[in-house]
Design a protein around this motif. Structure first.
Motif, short mmCIF file in Angstrom:
data_model
loop_
_atom_site.label_atom_id
_atom_site.label_comp_id
_atom_site.label_asym_id
_atom_site.label_seq_id
_atom_site.Cartn_x
_atom_site.Cartn_y
_atom_site.Cartn_z
N ALA A 76 45.32 -27.57 -84.38
CA ALA A 76 44.81 -28.52 -84.57
C ALA A 76 44.36 -28.55 -83.02
CB ALA A 76 44.82 -29.62 -84.89
N ALA A 77 45.41 -28.66 -82.26
CA ALA A 77 45.47 -29.27 -80.72
C ALA A 77 44.45 -28.49 -80.22
CB ALA A 77 46.34 -29.65 -79.87
N GLU A 78 44.10 -26.64 -80.20
CA GLU A 78 44.25 -25.74 -79.94
C GLU A 78 42.30 -25.33 -80.20
OE1 GLU A 78 45.01 -24.39 -77.13
OE2 GLU A 78 47.11 -25.57 -76.96
N GLY A 79 42.12 -26.39 -80.76
CA GLY A 79 40.96 -26.56 -81.28
C GLY A 79 40.13 -25.03 -82.37
N LEU A 80 41.30 -24.26 -83.16
CA LEU A 80 41.40 -23.66 -83.70
C LEU A 80 41.12 -24.33 -85.43
CD1 LEU A 80 43.97 -20.86 -82.77
CD2 LEU A 80 41.45 -21.97 -82.05
N LEU A 81 41.09 -24.89 -85.68
CA LEU A 81 40.74 -25.63 -87.16
C LEU A 81 39.61 -26.51 -87.16
CD1 LEU A 81 44.73 -26.57 -88.46
CD2 LEU A 81 43.04 -24.19 -88.43
N ASP A 82 39.10 -26.70 -85.94
CA ASP A 82 38.19 -27.80 -86.04
C ASP A 82 36.28 -27.48 -86.76
OD1 ASP A 82 38.91 -28.70 -83.82
OD2 ASP A 82 37.41 -27.95 -82.25
N ASP A 83 36.21 -28.55 -87.76
CA ASP A 83 35.09 -28.35 -89.04
C ASP A 83 35.28 -27.96 -89.28
OD1 ASP A 83 33.19 -29.21 -87.14
OD2 ASP A 83 33.27 -27.11 -86.17
N LEU A 84 36.76 -28.00 -90.45
CA LEU A 84 37.29 -27.05 -91.57
C LEU A 84 38.02 -28.44 -91.88
CD1 LEU A 84 38.16 -23.75 -90.81
CD2 LEU A 84 36.55 -24.36 -91.83
N GLU A 85 37.96 -28.31 -93.76
CA GLU A 85 38.67 -29.52 -94.48
C GLU A 85 39.18 -29.35 -95.83
OE1 GLU A 85 36.27 -32.57 -95.15
OE2 GLU A 85 35.54 -33.44 -93.18
N ARG B 118 42.18 -16.79 -80.44
CA ARG B 118 40.96 -17.53 -80.32
C ARG B 118 39.70 -16.55 -80.73
NH1 ARG B 118 42.93 -19.99 -76.17
NH2 ARG B 118 43.18 -22.16 -76.59
N GLU B 119 40.44 -16.01 -79.69
CA GLU B 119 38.89 -15.09 -79.30
C GLU B 119 38.37 -14.26 -80.85
OE1 GLU B 119 40.09 -11.92 -77.18
OE2 GLU B 119 40.39 -12.76 -75.43
N ALA B 120 39.52 -14.58 -81.74
CA ALA B 120 38.63 -14.02 -83.14
C ALA B 120 38.50 -14.40 -83.69
CB ALA B 120 40.12 -13.41 -83.59
N VAL B 121 38.64 -16.43 -83.65
CA VAL B 121 38.03 -17.37 -84.59
C VAL B 121 36.68 -17.66 -84.06
CG1 VAL B 121 38.21 -20.32 -84.49
CG2 VAL B 121 40.63 -18.69 -84.83
N ALA B 122 36.84 -17.60 -83.14
CA ALA B 122 35.12 -17.98 -81.70
C ALA B 122 34.43 -16.67 -81.89
CB ALA B 122 35.41 -17.12 -80.24
N ALA B 123 34.91 -15.00 -82.44
CA ALA B 123 33.47 -14.22 -83.24
C ALA B 123 33.60 -14.04 -84.58
CB ALA B 123 34.35 -12.88 -82.58
N ARG C 20 36.06 -13.04 -86.77
CA ARG C 20 36.85 -12.04 -87.81
C ARG C 20 38.25 -11.88 -87.76
NH1 ARG C 20 39.06 -9.81 -82.79
NH2 ARG C 20 39.40 -7.62 -83.65
N LEU C 21 38.69 -13.74 -87.59
CA LEU C 21 40.00 -13.85 -88.05
C LEU C 21 40.41 -13.11 -89.48
CD1 LEU C 21 42.68 -15.58 -86.93
CD2 LEU C 21 41.87 -17.55 -89.14
N ALA C 22 39.20 -12.91 -89.87
CA ALA C 22 40.15 -12.68 -91.27
C ALA C 22 40.30 -10.88 -91.55
CB ALA C 22 38.03 -12.97 -92.49
N LEU C 23 39.58 -10.48 -90.54
CA LEU C 23 39.67 -8.72 -90.39
C LEU C 23 40.25 -8.61 -89.40
CD1 LEU C 23 35.63 -8.45 -89.09
CD2 LEU C 23 37.14 -8.14 -91.56
N LEU C 24 41.26 -9.37 -89.31
CA LEU C 24 43.09 -9.60 -87.79
C LEU C 24 43.91 -8.27 -88.54
CD1 LEU C 24 43.43 -11.95 -85.40
CD2 LEU C 24 42.11 -10.04 -84.93
N PRO C 25 43.79 -8.83 -89.77
CA PRO C 25 45.23 -8.32 -90.99
C PRO C 25 44.74 -6.72 -91.04
CG PRO C 25 44.75 -10.62 -91.81
CD PRO C 25 44.09 -10.19 -90.36
N VAL C 26 43.65 -6.44 -91.41
CA VAL C 26 43.24 -4.90 -91.70
C VAL C 26 43.14 -3.82 -90.27
CG1 VAL C 26 40.91 -5.77 -92.06
CG2 VAL C 26 41.37 -3.81 -93.19
#
Length: 380
Positions: free
Chosen positions: A17-26, A51-56, A58-64
């Motif tokens: 959260a402090a890193e900003g990776l959960l911003d705008d999500l509830e 951080r790069e994956a969230v910004a792009a 594509r976070l959901a694609l990292l596991p695949v």
């Protein structure tokens, strides 16, 4: 323990959260991303990678991506070159030929799969195969497998993405699909390769003159055919991209259906298909069938037109070059919708099993002489 704001208790843990990776999500979306971030972090991904994956997006694609790349140690390109006893620049050229971008030579991101692929390249070279020839084959493999991967990706994503999915739902489903599919895809590709090789070797005829000269695999007398969709560009302005793709896909299906040996579908080029055949008669019959199949699709399907030419053609890396290739393409561009037009050489080679109408001599762009053209039809 997870705090209310998404932080993770414990020394050394990342406060997402402090890193900003959960911003705008509830709610569920926030918890889903947090769970996925924690899991990927525990698997060794760095904060910067996350951080790069969230910004792009594509976070959901990292596991695949990880499922496809595999686990195990990571190597740099320089290390792999030393392991297999190869030249780094040469291995990078093969990577580029396959269409795979190579990283910084000292960046440890390559897997055991790249080590084995590099060993295979060295084995081919040690067997005496020429470097330039192998690079040409690699380019062909790269283009073909890129298209195969795209088709599989489209199918999987279209099938697995469901309304209301969270990032974690999609990530888990895609990774599971990759793990289940990969053991099936490899044998399927090998089987298709073997069957095509068997069929093409059967069609090869090596004569005494070839053996005497040592020039086996040079030019061959073939009939080349092109067929394209009339006003495909204009159609793209009237219907959406998905429908346009369906039209192009249907053309490929119909082309595959008529391409029976010795006729071979070489490639599709957007709104066109290219065939070659060692015999002109079955080629002309196949193209006429294709034109009829397009007409049978009804008014919603564009008109097709086709052109054929015969002569000496150079096969190279799965494609074909020479005057008949250029000529067949130019003839197609002047054929009327719903017609098949052939040059004199293709007419003579196809024989009397068809009805021909002489439609005059034409000077075609890029062709150095006037060409006698004939419209071909099935015999009534």
């Amino acid at each position: 323990m997870i705090s209310d704001n998404g932080a993770v208790a414990g020394a050394g843990e990342i406060d997402f959260a402090a890193e900003g990776l959960l911003d705008d999500l509830e709610g569920e979306a926030r918890q889903s991303r947090l769970s996925l971030l924690q899991r990927l972090s525990a698997e060794g991904l760095t904060l910067e990678e996350l951080r790069e994956a969230v910004a792009a997006g594509r976070l959901a694609l990292l596991p695949v991506e990880r499922a496809l790349a595999g686990d195990g140690p990571r190597y740099s390109a320089r290390e792999i070159a030393e392991l297999v006893g190869g030249d780094l620049a040469l291995l990078q050229r093969f990577s580029a030929a396959l269409g795979v971008p190579y990283p910084d030579p000292d960046e440890k991101v390559l897997t055991e799969a790249e080590v084995e692929a590099s060993r295979r390249i060295m084995a081919f070279l040690d067997a005496g195969l020429p470097e330039e020839g192998l690079l040409q084959v690699a380019r062909t493999i790269g283009m073909g497998t890129s298209r195969i991967a795209q088709a599989n990706r489209e199918l999987v994503v279209r099938t697995l993405v469901q309304p209301g999915d969270t990032e974690r739902d999609l990530a888990d489903r895609l990774a599971l699909a990759a793990e289940q599919m990969m053991p099936l895809v490899g044998p399927t590709l090998v089987h298709a390769f073997q069957m095509h090789m068997v069929e093409q070797v059967r069609r090869d005829v090596i004569g005494a003159a070839d053996l005497a000269s040592g020039e086996i695999g040079g030019t061959a007398d073939l009939t080349v055919g092109f067929a394209d969709l009339v006003e495909f560009t204009r159609l793209g302005e009237e219907i959406d991209a998905e429908e346009l793709g369906q039209v192009a896909g249907r053309l490929e299906e119909m082309a595959l259906a008529v391409a029976e040996p010795p006729v071979r579908l070489v490639k599709t080029i957007g709104d066109a298909v290219m065939f070659v055949s060692s015999e002109a008669e079955p080629m002309l019959g196949a193209v006429l069938q294709l034109i009829a199949a397009a007409e049978a699709e009804g008014e919603q399907f564009p008109w097709l037109r086709a052109g054929l030419a015969s002569g000496a053609v150079l096969p190279q890396s799965g494609d074909f070059y020479g005057r008949p290739v250029n000529l067949a393409s130019r003839i197609t561009s002047v054929a009327r919708p719903g017609s098949v037009v052939v040059d004199a050489a293709a007419k003579d080679a196809a024989g009397d099993g068809f009805a021909y109408t002489f439609i005059g001599e034409r000077r075609l762009k890029g062709i150095d002489s006037r060409i006698k053209l004939f419209r071909a039809r099935p015999v009534p």
